[in-house]
Design an enzyme around this catalytic site. Structure first.
Site: not given
Ligand code: ATP
Ligand code: MG
Length: 436
Positions: A32, A34, A125
């Site tokens: 996805d 963001d 994170d």
């Molecule tokens: P994926 O979508 O591939 O699972 P992602 O890194 O995009 O991984 P998401 O859960 O979609 O993870 O979150 C998007 C972004 O928001 C992360 O890359 C991170 O920068 C931030 N983020 C999400 N959850 C947290 C958290 N619990 N603590 C800190 N930052 C977070």
């Molecule tokens: Mg994501």
């Protein structure tokens, strides 16, 4: 691209951020996208017609394109845990959110909720998740050395790891998930506090752990994810009954069933076939259920009742930690309850089982049990073959077996007579469905 350009053309900063930038650098197709911007939520809404604002404290914009949703977030100043914005969980979170908001009153002020990009970066994170791709000039903004860490395939928390885990213990599970998905190793400082802090998972809302559990196991990397959970000492605080079963019998049937079940789940995801939380939790909880059922049976409880009680008890304990919705636990219960019926191939009952609405899921579990050595493979093959036959031949197939395997409640010969009569009345086209 549309979202990024539309924001930029409206005079705002617009960045692709998080997992999508990381994945693109690694040559992985992002799951996805963001977007982060300095536009406030209400301003975002004014830019997009197809936009909904969600969340209470942190308002996020969801921009819809058909089935796709692009999440657009205003830069944040606060490092508080992410809010769960899933439809199912909003209620739970709202109840807790109120309490939390009170706890924190004075500390989190509405005024400094939103910030600029150089505040936003510190609440993320891992360094690998904190890269910003700027649509204005196609540059990647990297405040924390994320690009180097991606290159070195290292997951490193931003800031003091212990503080960051305490702030939001779900980050421990995210570490396991990203390590599994990306094949990254944990930076020593990010790895070190896990064993000591793992019990903090007990304080995370169960609804959030359910979400995280699905991401961990239904994203195509369940086998690796499970290994990381074990390596990082997280398993006992996430799936306690399973951890206990594996500690008791590391090479037992439950361990084999689990390994096969998770590998099968990964194969299905990669082949773009559907995977269900029901089946996943059946695989995760089958070992603990069987152990408890055996114990109850030994203490004199009839087997059907022992199995049902064990299922209820194991599921209830797990649900306190991971809020598995009823729409998954109820079918799970049925899948497990049907298992003993696969071991009895007595005619009429076999056809009734075949017509049971939960047959397919229960059969899949039975096949897994056979592969794990818990029931004879020949029995699973029989059920597999039965399904390939046209409906009218199924009655013959079960009839041919009946004399050697009469049901426990029927005298030898009796089931055969019943079948003959049924066969006579419904010579063809019958689906062998459940008797009235
Ligand atoms: P994926 O979508 O591939 O699972 P992602 O890194 O995009 O991984 P998401 O859960 O979609 O993870 O979150 C998007 C972004 O928001 C992360 O890359 C991170 O920068 C931030 N983020 C999400 N959850 C947290 C958290 N619990 N603590 C800190 N930052 C977070
Ligand atoms: Mg994501």
């Amino acid at each position: 691209m549309k979202v990024l350009y539309r924001l930029k053309d409206a005079g705002y900063q617009a960045f692709l951020v998080g997992g999508s930038v990381r994945d693109l650098l690694l040559g992985i197709v992002p799951k996805d996208f963001d977007v982060a911007t300095n536009a406030l939520p209400e301003e975002i809404r004014r830019v997009f017609r197809n936009c909904r604002l969600i969340g209470r404290r942190f308002r996020l914009a969801h921009v819809h394109f058909g089935d796709e949703i692009i999440e657009v977030a205003t830069f944040r100043a606060s490092a508080a845990p992410e809010e769960v914005d899933d439809e199912d969980h909003r209620e739970v979170e709202d109840v807790r959110g109120d309490a939390r908001a009170l706890d924190r009153s004075g500390r989190i002020l509405r005024d400094n909720l939103y910030g600029s990009i150089d505040a936003d970066v510190w609440r993320r994170d891992f360094t690998a998740n904190a890269l910003y791709y700027n649509i204005a000039d196609f540059s990647v903004w990297d405040y924390v050395g994320g690009a180097d860490d991606v290159k070195a395939r290292v997951l490193k928390l931003i800031g003091d790891p212990e503080v960051r885990y305490r702030e939001d213990p779900v980050r421990m599970l995210r570490a396991a998930r990203f390590a599994a998905k990306l094949g990254f190793t944990l930076h020593p400082g990010t790895r070190a506090p896990l064993k000591e802090l793992a019990p903090l998972l007990g304080g995370v809302p169960a609804a959030r752990l359910f979400d995280e559990c699905l991401k961990l196991f239904l994203g195509g990397h369940a086998v690796a994810g499970f290994e990381r959970l074990k390596d990082f000492d997280l398993l006992a605080h996430f799936l306690p009954s399973l951890a206990e079963e594996l500690a008791t019998a590391p090479d037992g049937e439950a361990a084999r069933l689990l390994a096969l079940g998770l590998a099968g789940t990964d194969a299905r995801v990669r082949a773009d076939r559907s995977v269900t939380p029901t089946f996943l939790f059946a695989v995760l909880l089958y070992g603990p259920i069987m152990r408890l059922a055996a114990e109850r049976e030994e203490s004199g409880i009839p087997s059907v009742q022992a199995l049902a009680e064990a299922t209820d008890s194991v599921v209830a304990a797990q649900v306190r930690r991971i809020a598995i919705p009823k729409r998954f636990t109820l079918p799970l219960r049925e899948m497990v309850a049907l298992q003993p019926r696969f071991e009895r191939r007595d005619g009429r009952k076999a056809l009734a089982l075949l017509a049971h609405p939960r047959f397919r899921a229960a059969y899949d579990l039975f096949v897994l049990r056979a592969e794990a050595g818990g029931v004879p493979q020949e029995l699973a093959d029989w059920w597999t073959e039965l399904q390939t036959l046209p409906a009218e031949s199924r009655a013959d197939m079960v009839a041919s077996l009946a004399p050697t395997e009469p049901g426990p409640d029927a005298a030898p010969g009796a089931p055969r007579r019943r079948r003959r009569r049924r066969g006579g009345r419904r010579p063809a086209g019958g689906d062998g469905g459940a008797p009235a």
